[in-house]
Design an enzyme around this catalytic site. Sequence first.
Site, PDB file in Angstrom:
ATOM      1  N   GLY A  17       0.816  -1.212   0.000  1.00 35.26           N
ATOM      2  CA  GLY A  17       0.000   0.000   0.000  1.00 35.26           C
ATOM      3  C   GLY A  17       0.846   1.258   0.000  1.00 35.26           C
ATOM      4  O   GLY A  17       1.862   1.338   0.709  1.00 35.26           O
ATOM      5  N   SER A  18       0.424   2.230  -0.812  1.00 40.16           N
ATOM      6  CA  SER A  18       1.157   3.506  -0.872  1.00 40.16           C
ATOM      7  C   SER A  18       0.293   4.648  -0.342  1.00 40.16           C
ATOM      8  O   SER A  18       0.454   5.794  -0.718  1.00 40.16           O
ATOM      9  CB  SER A  18       1.575   3.790  -2.316  1.00 40.16           C
ATOM     10  OG  SER A  18       0.411   3.868  -3.145  1.00 40.16           O
ATOM     11  N   GLY A  21      -0.626   5.084   5.515  1.00 34.56           N
ATOM     12  CA  GLY A  21       0.132   4.160   6.370  1.00 34.56           C
ATOM     13  C   GLY A  21       1.388   3.680   5.663  1.00 34.56           C
ATOM     14  O   GLY A  21       2.497   3.737   6.219  1.00 34.56           O
ATOM     15  N   VAL A  85      -1.736  -7.048  -4.812  1.00 34.69           N
ATOM     16  CA  VAL A  85      -1.363  -8.194  -3.973  1.00 34.69           C
ATOM     17  C   VAL A  85      -2.570  -9.107  -3.842  1.00 34.69           C
ATOM     18  O   VAL A  85      -3.637  -8.668  -3.405  1.00 34.69           O
ATOM     19  CB  VAL A  85      -0.889  -7.729  -2.579  1.00 34.69           C
ATOM     20  CG1 VAL A  85      -0.703  -8.919  -1.647  1.00 34.69           C
ATOM     21  CG2 VAL A  85       0.392  -6.924  -2.700  1.00 34.69           C
ATOM     22  N   GLU A 180     -19.102  16.940   3.149  1.00 26.67           N
ATOM     23  CA  GLU A 180     -18.236  17.777   2.299  1.00 26.67           C
ATOM     24  C   GLU A 180     -18.695  17.729   0.843  1.00 26.67           C
ATOM     25  O   GLU A 180     -18.733  18.742   0.152  1.00 26.67           O
ATOM     26  CB  GLU A 180     -16.779  17.306   2.432  1.00 26.67           C
ATOM     27  CG  GLU A 180     -16.227  17.620   3.811  1.00 26.67           C
ATOM     28  CD  GLU A 180     -14.792  17.175   4.043  1.00 26.67           C
ATOM     29  OE1 GLU A 180     -14.095  17.853   4.816  1.00 26.67           O
ATOM     30  OE2 GLU A 180     -14.366  16.158   3.491  1.00 26.67           O
ATOM     31  N   ASP A 318      -6.441   1.757   8.075  1.00 28.50           N
ATOM     32  CA  ASP A 318      -7.850   1.378   7.945  1.00 28.50           C
ATOM     33  C   ASP A 318      -8.050  -0.130   8.039  1.00 28.50           C
ATOM     34  O   ASP A 318      -9.187  -0.600   8.143  1.00 28.50           O
ATOM     35  CB  ASP A 318      -8.400   1.862   6.594  1.00 28.50           C
ATOM     36  CG  ASP A 318      -8.708   3.352   6.607  1.00 28.50           C
ATOM     37  OD1 ASP A 318      -8.425   4.004   7.623  1.00 28.50           O
ATOM     38  OD2 ASP A 318      -9.234   3.857   5.597  1.00 28.50           O
ATOM     39  N   ALA A 329      -6.589   9.427   8.638  1.00 28.48           N
ATOM     40  CA  ALA A 329      -5.244   9.492   8.081  1.00 28.48           C
ATOM     41  C   ALA A 329      -4.183   9.477   9.184  1.00 28.48           C
ATOM     42  O   ALA A 329      -3.164   8.789   9.070  1.00 28.48           O
ATOM     43  CB  ALA A 329      -5.107  10.750   7.233  1.00 28.48           C
ATOM     44  N   GLN A 330      -4.437  10.208  10.275  1.00 25.59           N
ATOM     45  CA  GLN A 330      -3.449  10.274  11.352  1.00 25.59           C
ATOM     46  C   GLN A 330      -3.202   8.911  11.994  1.00 25.59           C
ATOM     47  O   GLN A 330      -2.075   8.582  12.362  1.00 25.59           O
ATOM     48  CB  GLN A 330      -3.908  11.266  12.433  1.00 25.59           C
ATOM     49  CG  GLN A 330      -3.484  12.695  12.178  1.00 25.59           C
ATOM     50  CD  GLN A 330      -1.973  12.880  12.156  1.00 25.59           C
ATOM     51  OE1 GLN A 330      -1.225  12.139  12.770  1.00 25.59           O
ATOM     52  NE2 GLN A 330      -1.514  13.856  11.411  1.00 25.59           N
TER      53      GLN A 330
HETATM   54  C1  FAD Z   1     -13.341  10.405   0.575  1.00 24.35           C
HETATM   55  C2  FAD Z   1     -12.536  10.251   1.843  1.00 24.35           C
HETATM   56  C3  FAD Z   1     -12.351  11.338   2.677  1.00 24.35           C
HETATM   57  C4  FAD Z   1     -11.593  11.212   3.841  1.00 24.35           C
HETATM   58  N1  FAD Z   1     -11.413  12.309   4.641  1.00 24.35           N
HETATM   59  C5  FAD Z   1     -10.601  12.212   5.708  1.00 24.35           C
HETATM   60  C6  FAD Z   1     -10.313  13.350   6.501  1.00 24.35           C
HETATM   61  O1  FAD Z   1     -10.810  14.447   6.245  1.00 24.35           O
HETATM   62  N2  FAD Z   1      -9.456  13.210   7.563  1.00 24.35           N
HETATM   63  C7  FAD Z   1      -8.883  12.015   7.868  1.00 24.35           C
HETATM   64  O2  FAD Z   1      -8.096  11.926   8.804  1.00 24.35           O
HETATM   65  N3  FAD Z   1      -9.165  10.911   7.154  1.00 24.35           N
HETATM   66  C8  FAD Z   1      -9.993  10.976   6.087  1.00 24.35           C
HETATM   67  N4  FAD Z   1     -10.260   9.866   5.336  1.00 24.35           N
HETATM   68  C9  FAD Z   1      -9.727   8.567   5.788  1.00 24.35           C
HETATM   69  C10 FAD Z   1      -8.272   8.403   5.415  1.00 24.35           C
HETATM   70  O3  FAD Z   1      -8.065   8.746   4.057  1.00 24.35           O
HETATM   71  C11 FAD Z   1      -7.898   6.941   5.679  1.00 24.35           C
HETATM   72  O4  FAD Z   1      -8.088   6.689   7.040  1.00 24.35           O
HETATM   73  C12 FAD Z   1      -6.454   6.675   5.304  1.00 24.35           C
HETATM   74  O5  FAD Z   1      -6.263   6.877   3.926  1.00 24.35           O
HETATM   75  C13 FAD Z   1      -6.056   5.253   5.677  1.00 24.35           C
HETATM   76  O6  FAD Z   1      -4.737   5.025   5.288  1.00 24.35           O
HETATM   77  P1  FAD Z   1      -4.271   3.566   4.885  1.00 24.35           P
HETATM   78  O7  FAD Z   1      -2.815   3.674   4.588  1.00 24.35           O
HETATM   79  O8  FAD Z   1      -4.726   2.603   5.879  1.00 24.35           O
HETATM   80  O9  FAD Z   1      -5.081   3.240   3.556  1.00 24.35           O
HETATM   81  P2  FAD Z   1      -5.128   4.024   2.178  1.00 24.35           P
HETATM   82  O10 FAD Z   1      -4.668   5.422   2.316  1.00 24.35           O
HETATM   83  O11 FAD Z   1      -6.495   3.780   1.661  1.00 24.35           O
HETATM   84  O12 FAD Z   1      -4.092   3.262   1.270  1.00 24.35           O
HETATM   85  C14 FAD Z   1      -4.276   1.952   0.857  1.00 24.35           C
HETATM   86  C15 FAD Z   1      -3.233   1.628  -0.175  1.00 24.35           C
HETATM   87  O13 FAD Z   1      -3.232   0.232  -0.423  1.00 24.35           O
HETATM   88  C16 FAD Z   1      -3.280  -0.015  -1.815  1.00 24.35           C
HETATM   89  N5  FAD Z   1      -3.922  -1.316  -1.976  1.00 24.35           N
HETATM   90  C17 FAD Z   1      -5.146  -1.714  -1.594  1.00 24.35           C
HETATM   91  N6  FAD Z   1      -5.339  -3.008  -1.858  1.00 24.35           N
HETATM   92  C18 FAD Z   1      -4.202  -3.450  -2.438  1.00 24.35           C
HETATM   93  C19 FAD Z   1      -3.783  -4.701  -2.937  1.00 24.35           C
HETATM   94  N7  FAD Z   1      -4.563  -5.780  -2.896  1.00 24.35           N
HETATM   95  N8  FAD Z   1      -2.564  -4.790  -3.485  1.00 24.35           N
HETATM   96  C20 FAD Z   1      -1.744  -3.708  -3.547  1.00 24.35           C
HETATM   97  N9  FAD Z   1      -2.085  -2.509  -3.065  1.00 24.35           N
HETATM   98  C21 FAD Z   1      -3.304  -2.374  -2.510  1.00 24.35           C
HETATM   99  C22 FAD Z   1      -4.046   1.165  -2.367  1.00 24.35           C
HETATM  100  O14 FAD Z   1      -3.781   1.321  -3.750  1.00 24.35           O
HETATM  101  C23 FAD Z   1      -3.447   2.282  -1.523  1.00 24.35           C
HETATM  102  O15 FAD Z   1      -2.206   2.669  -2.032  1.00 24.35           O
HETATM  103  C24 FAD Z   1     -11.021   9.968   4.175  1.00 24.35           C
HETATM  104  C25 FAD Z   1     -11.218   8.868   3.337  1.00 24.35           C
HETATM  105  C26 FAD Z   1     -11.975   9.011   2.178  1.00 24.35           C
HETATM  106  C27 FAD Z   1     -12.173   7.827   1.270  1.00 24.35           C
END
Ligand code: FAD
Length: 464
Positions: A17-18, A21, A85, A180, A318, A329-330
């Site tokens: 994941g990019s 996190g 993946v 929003e 997440d 995000a945090q």
């Molecule tokens: C529309 C929207 C608005 C949001 N607004 C806010 C906000 O205002 N404030 C806030 O704090 N949070 C907000 N969030 C939540 C926040 O974006 C997430 O909590 C955060 O992105 C989680 O980070 P992560 O690294 O767990 O997952 P993500 O940022 O979702 O990253 C997941 C990564 O994994 C990759 N991936 C997934 N499955 C696979 C696979 N099988 N193989 C390879 N790669 C894969 C994806 O391509 C991506 O790069 C929002 C989310 C959304 C959708």
Amino acid sequence: MSIKSVESRRHRVVVIGSGFGGLFGTQALKNADVDITMIARTTHHLFQPLLYQVATGILSVGDIAPATRLVLRKQKNTQVLLGDVDKIDLEAKTITSRFLDRTTVTPYDSLIVAAGAGQSYFGNDHFSEFAPGMKTIDDALELRGRILGAFEQAELSSDPAERARLLTFVVVGAGPTGVELAGQIAELSRRTLSGAFRNIDPREARVILLDGADDVLPVYGGKLSRKARQQLEKLGIEIQLGAMVVDVDVDGLVVKDKDGTQRRIESQCKVWSAGVQASPLGKQIADQSDAEIDRAGRVLVKPDLSVPGHPEVFVIGDMMALDKLPGLAQVAMQGGKYAAKQIKAGLSGQKPEDRPPFKYFDKGSMATISRFSAVAKVGKLEISGFIGWVAWLGIHLMYLVGFRSRLSTLLSWTVTFLGRGRAQMASTEQWVFARNAMEQLERHEREKEAAEKSSGGAQRKAAG
Ligand SMILES: Cc1cc2nc3c(=O)[nH]c(=O)nc-3n(C[C@H](O)[C@H](O)[C@H](O)COP(=O)(O)OP(=O)(O)OC[C@H]3O[C@@H](n4cnc5c(N)ncnc54)[C@H](O)[C@@H]3O)c2cc1C
């Protein structure tokens, strides 16, 4: 095929994941004596909190989605691989990913799983055909096409009922994303598009924000939810609470109210922002370990964010369930940094049982409602209105990745918020129809494969 990450025998870290996190975890390992392979299914890091601004023509894709490879160009211990993946093997310690017809197997010593979450339709996946979610760049562009396309079709229609349907926008889910998005569709119709059509008045568009809960922004509750509601209503948004969506089709949706009555809303453009489901990779991990997953598919991790029985595997963001931490995000960024720290400490001899537990530092959360108006909660402090909006601007600019992104975003915001123009108002039919067309194609391929398999089986049976 097995590929070598970076030529050496150093400790191998694989990051899946990019997103927030994955990227922050990788960057925190910049100076560590490790070789990192980051595998993600997209070539970009996506700043999801601003997706709704891409959907409503304020920002461009490039503003919120820098190429991961370029972000990490100077981090010499890291290789970035494009791939979906589809297999995590906890026993063999390998990750299998695919890109087109190419399969790559990458071995690891430590693994950070940060594959995030997708949209959940609570078992009604067929709703997605007519009510797309908003999780990816493709989703945002599809939505932009759907929103702008509805106005274009209304301009061409002379049937009042059809026009009303085309000019009714329904956002399902009154959490931060729904609020929003509804706010921006309203501003788009009232400000940006005002005066741009000859047969319709876009300002008359109905924007409905609908939720099964009893309040908008229920995570905030109390005064902030009330303020948000007032600000939304001031924009002319209709708020319908205690309303469950029970069906969605091409022309509208059916809603069940608290008293059990069902009613239909005619609407061409529906958006789903009502629920999330963690990556199915979580279930794979649970199936191979002592870990469990919750209803949203998140892995119940140990206090050090590792998988029970596998101290070398961290699940963050997440995808993890710990202490009821929200999907923010945090949480993902801090989880990534924490996992990186534990990997580094392990290289210096720290045993997994001596790891300090992950401690989340709550920096607050916020949601914009419209131009000059937002709500924010930082600890006990609750801010709303213009001050909340200024805080929102500053924080989002700070966390955008890359100087260029920040500069171009600031420019776009100046144009949009001080004037009434939006720079990204292009859309194409392909953006609107490509997802469903591709899904149909994939379904067709799967059905063909299944038919071939069963006819092969029948032939073998007959021959035997
Ligand atoms: C529309 C929207 C608005 C949001 N607004 C806010 C906000 O205002 N404030 C806030 O704090 N949070 C907000 N969030 C939540 C926040 O974006 C997430 O909590 C955060 O992105 C989680 O980070 P992560 O690294 O767990 O997952 P993500 O940022 O979702 O990253 C997941 C990564 O994994 C990759 N991936 C997934 N499955 C696979 C696979 N099988 N193989 C390879 N790669 C894969 C994806 O391509 C991506 O790069 C929002 C989310 C959304 C959708």
